[in-house]
Design a protein around this motif. Structure first.
Motif, mmCIF file in Angstrom:
data_model
loop_
_atom_site.group_PDB
_atom_site.id
_atom_site.type_symbol
_atom_site.label_atom_id
_atom_site.label_comp_id
_atom_site.label_asym_id
_atom_site.label_seq_id
_atom_site.Cartn_x
_atom_site.Cartn_y
_atom_site.Cartn_z
ATOM 1 N N SER A 270 -6.787 -0.192 8.865
ATOM 2 C CA SER A 270 -6.427 -1.621 8.926
ATOM 3 C C SER A 270 -7.114 -2.397 7.823
ATOM 4 O O SER A 270 -6.565 -3.372 7.301
ATOM 5 C CB SER A 270 -6.773 -2.205 10.280
ATOM 6 O OG SER A 270 -5.994 -1.574 11.275
ATOM 7 N N SER A 271 -8.317 -1.970 7.453
ATOM 8 C CA SER A 271 -9.048 -2.681 6.399
ATOM 9 C C SER A 271 -8.313 -2.609 5.065
ATOM 10 O O SER A 271 -8.496 -3.459 4.207
ATOM 11 C CB SER A 271 -10.467 -2.114 6.240
ATOM 12 O OG SER A 271 -10.429 -0.830 5.642
ATOM 13 N N TYR B 220 -11.592 6.337 4.738
ATOM 14 C CA TYR B 220 -11.134 6.741 6.070
ATOM 15 C C TYR B 220 -12.277 7.388 6.821
ATOM 16 O O TYR B 220 -12.876 8.360 6.374
ATOM 17 C CB TYR B 220 -9.954 7.709 5.979
ATOM 18 C CG TYR B 220 -9.489 8.164 7.345
ATOM 19 C CD1 TYR B 220 -8.815 7.294 8.189
ATOM 20 C CD2 TYR B 220 -9.760 9.449 7.803
ATOM 21 C CE1 TYR B 220 -8.413 7.689 9.448
ATOM 22 C CE2 TYR B 220 -9.355 9.855 9.062
ATOM 23 C CZ TYR B 220 -8.686 8.965 9.878
ATOM 24 O OH TYR B 220 -8.293 9.367 11.139
ATOM 25 N N ASP B 221 -12.585 6.828 7.987
ATOM 26 C CA ASP B 221 -13.690 7.361 8.788
ATOM 27 C C ASP B 221 -13.239 7.839 10.167
ATOM 28 O O ASP B 221 -14.039 7.993 11.070
ATOM 29 C CB ASP B 221 -14.800 6.307 8.925
ATOM 30 C CG ASP B 221 -14.338 5.063 9.685
ATOM 31 O OD1 ASP B 221 -13.200 5.045 10.210
ATOM 32 O OD2 ASP B 221 -15.130 4.103 9.756
ATOM 33 N N GLY B 222 -11.944 8.060 10.307
ATOM 34 C CA GLY B 222 -11.427 8.550 11.584
ATOM 35 C C GLY B 222 -11.065 7.445 12.566
ATOM 36 O O GLY B 222 -10.785 7.727 13.719
ATOM 37 N N PHE C 123 -0.627 3.432 12.326
ATOM 38 C CA PHE C 123 -0.835 2.477 11.239
ATOM 39 C C PHE C 123 0.445 2.302 10.419
ATOM 40 O O PHE C 123 0.874 1.180 10.128
ATOM 41 C CB PHE C 123 -1.986 2.949 10.346
ATOM 42 C CG PHE C 123 -2.190 2.118 9.111
ATOM 43 C CD1 PHE C 123 -2.710 0.836 9.190
ATOM 44 C CD2 PHE C 123 -1.872 2.623 7.861
ATOM 45 C CE1 PHE C 123 -2.897 0.057 8.041
ATOM 46 C CE2 PHE C 123 -2.058 1.861 6.716
ATOM 47 C CZ PHE C 123 -2.569 0.578 6.810
ATOM 48 N N VAL C 124 1.067 3.396 10.054
ATOM 49 C CA VAL C 124 2.288 3.340 9.251
ATOM 50 C C VAL C 124 3.422 2.693 10.055
ATOM 51 O O VAL C 124 4.131 1.813 9.557
ATOM 52 C CB VAL C 124 2.678 4.745 8.743
ATOM 53 C CG1 VAL C 124 4.051 4.739 8.079
ATOM 54 C CG2 VAL C 124 1.618 5.268 7.778
ATOM 55 N N ILE D 89 0.843 -1.192 0.000
ATOM 56 C CA ILE D 89 0.000 0.000 0.000
ATOM 57 C C ILE D 89 0.879 1.243 0.000
ATOM 58 O O ILE D 89 1.767 1.372 0.841
ATOM 59 C CB ILE D 89 -0.902 0.044 1.253
ATOM 60 C CG1 ILE D 89 -1.890 -1.111 1.217
ATOM 61 C CG2 ILE D 89 -1.623 1.377 1.375
ATOM 62 C CD1 ILE D 89 -2.649 -1.284 2.499
ATOM 63 N N VAL D 90 0.637 2.125 -0.956
ATOM 64 C CA VAL D 90 1.254 3.449 -0.940
ATOM 65 C C VAL D 90 0.122 4.413 -0.596
ATOM 66 O O VAL D 90 -0.810 4.609 -1.382
ATOM 67 C CB VAL D 90 1.906 3.808 -2.291
ATOM 68 C CG1 VAL D 90 2.482 5.220 -2.241
ATOM 69 C CG2 VAL D 90 2.981 2.783 -2.646
ATOM 70 N N LEU D 91 0.200 4.950 0.617
ATOM 71 C CA LEU D 91 -0.829 5.839 1.156
ATOM 72 C C LEU D 91 -0.342 7.275 1.040
ATOM 73 O O LEU D 91 0.688 7.630 1.617
ATOM 74 C CB LEU D 91 -1.104 5.480 2.618
ATOM 75 C CG LEU D 91 -2.140 6.296 3.368
ATOM 76 C CD1 LEU D 91 -3.531 6.096 2.764
ATOM 77 C CD2 LEU D 91 -2.144 5.920 4.849
ATOM 78 N N VAL D 92 -1.049 8.072 0.268
ATOM 79 C CA VAL D 92 -0.709 9.489 0.091
ATOM 80 C C VAL D 92 -1.769 10.313 0.799
ATOM 81 O O VAL D 92 -2.966 10.125 0.573
ATOM 82 C CB VAL D 92 -0.663 9.879 -1.408
ATOM 83 C CG1 VAL D 92 -0.393 11.376 -1.570
ATOM 84 C CG2 VAL D 92 0.382 9.056 -2.146
ATOM 85 N N GLU D 93 -1.304 11.211 1.674
ATOM 86 C CA GLU D 93 -2.224 12.132 2.354
ATOM 87 C C GLU D 93 -1.965 13.544 1.869
ATOM 88 O O GLU D 93 -0.826 14.012 1.863
ATOM 89 C CB GLU D 93 -2.032 12.095 3.861
ATOM 90 C CG GLU D 93 -2.909 13.113 4.589
ATOM 91 C CD GLU D 93 -2.690 13.198 6.091
ATOM 92 O OE1 GLU D 93 -3.291 14.088 6.711
ATOM 93 O OE2 GLU D 93 -1.926 12.385 6.633
ATOM 94 N N TYR D 94 -3.042 14.213 1.466
ATOM 95 C CA TYR D 94 -2.999 15.655 1.260
ATOM 96 C C TYR D 94 -3.546 16.249 2.545
ATOM 97 O O TYR D 94 -4.697 15.983 2.921
ATOM 98 C CB TYR D 94 -3.856 16.068 0.059
ATOM 99 C CG TYR D 94 -3.164 15.853 -1.252
ATOM 100 C CD1 TYR D 94 -2.354 16.853 -1.798
ATOM 101 C CD2 TYR D 94 -3.284 14.656 -1.948
ATOM 102 C CE1 TYR D 94 -1.706 16.667 -3.005
ATOM 103 C CE2 TYR D 94 -2.634 14.462 -3.153
ATOM 104 C CZ TYR D 94 -1.848 15.467 -3.674
ATOM 105 O OH TYR D 94 -1.196 15.277 -4.872
ATOM 106 N N GLY D 95 -2.691 17.016 3.245
ATOM 107 C CA GLY D 95 -3.092 17.515 4.552
ATOM 108 C C GLY D 95 -2.746 18.968 4.779
ATOM 109 O O GLY D 95 -1.939 19.572 4.080
ATOM 110 N N ASP D 96 -3.395 19.498 5.794
ATOM 111 C CA ASP D 96 -3.258 20.884 6.236
ATOM 112 C C ASP D 96 -2.897 20.812 7.719
ATOM 113 O O ASP D 96 -3.639 20.232 8.515
ATOM 114 C CB ASP D 96 -4.604 21.579 6.017
ATOM 115 C CG ASP D 96 -4.694 22.981 6.580
ATOM 116 O OD1 ASP D 96 -4.112 23.261 7.651
ATOM 117 O OD2 ASP D 96 -5.387 23.814 5.975
#
Length: 173
Positions: free
Chosen positions: A167-168, A159-161, A45-46, A22-29
């Protein structure tokens, strides 16, 4: 929607995107309360799935809603120039509720950056262009709020917080 800018050496990455399931990319502020709430969940998780997950953080400062978001992004990017992006990233998120210029100045000291170099880097056009490129890439990829996640190049609305939602991802790969 798909990620329009592929993960590359220009990104801040934890893990190996070439071998991760899994490559998880977050766009965040950094000033976003939802991103602040997601931070410890994503970090755990990471950290717990380092062999299977590569994590990328891209800047998406919502300047109209969060007056300190751009300064925080610039602080993190300037820290990267001294090899301390992830340390600053974590410190900023741990301080996101009271984020202001004074807090960022304290974090520069706490992380142990060379303040003179930092002062030059934080204003550099190269650094501001990197933040703008992250933001524009997010817009082109369909990001309209933070945090926004992409899994293996596809926008992920799951993602629901909760830790369970992350994990899913592994059980579905």
């Amino acid at each position: 929607m798909s990620l329009t800018i592929p993960v590359s050496e220009n990104d801040h990455i934890v893990g190996d995107p070439n071998t991760a399931k899994i490559v998880l990319v977050e766009y965040g502020d950094y000033e976003c309360p939802h991103c602040g709430n997601a931070f410890p969940i994503v970090k755990k998780f990471v950290d717990e799935n380092r062999k299977d997950v590569a994590f990328v953080f891209r800047n998406f400062p919502l300047k109209d809603a969060h007056p300190n978001a751009m300064a925080a992004a610039a602080t993190a990017e300037a820290s990267a120039k001294q090899g301390k992006f992830w340390e600053m990233h974590d410190q900023i998120f741990q301080s996101h509720a009271g984020l202001n210029v004074e807090t960022l100045e304290q974090l520069v000291e706490a992380v142990g950056l060379d303040n003179e170099i930092f002062k030059e880097d934080v204003k550099s056009e190269e650094l501001l262009n990197k933040i703008d490129e992250d933001f524009e890439g997010g817009v082109r990829s369909g990001v309209n709020g933070t945090p926004s996640f992409f899994v293996n190049g596809e926008k992920w609305e799951g993602y629901d917080g909760t830790e369970e939602s992350l994990s899913s991802l592994l059980s579905n790969q």
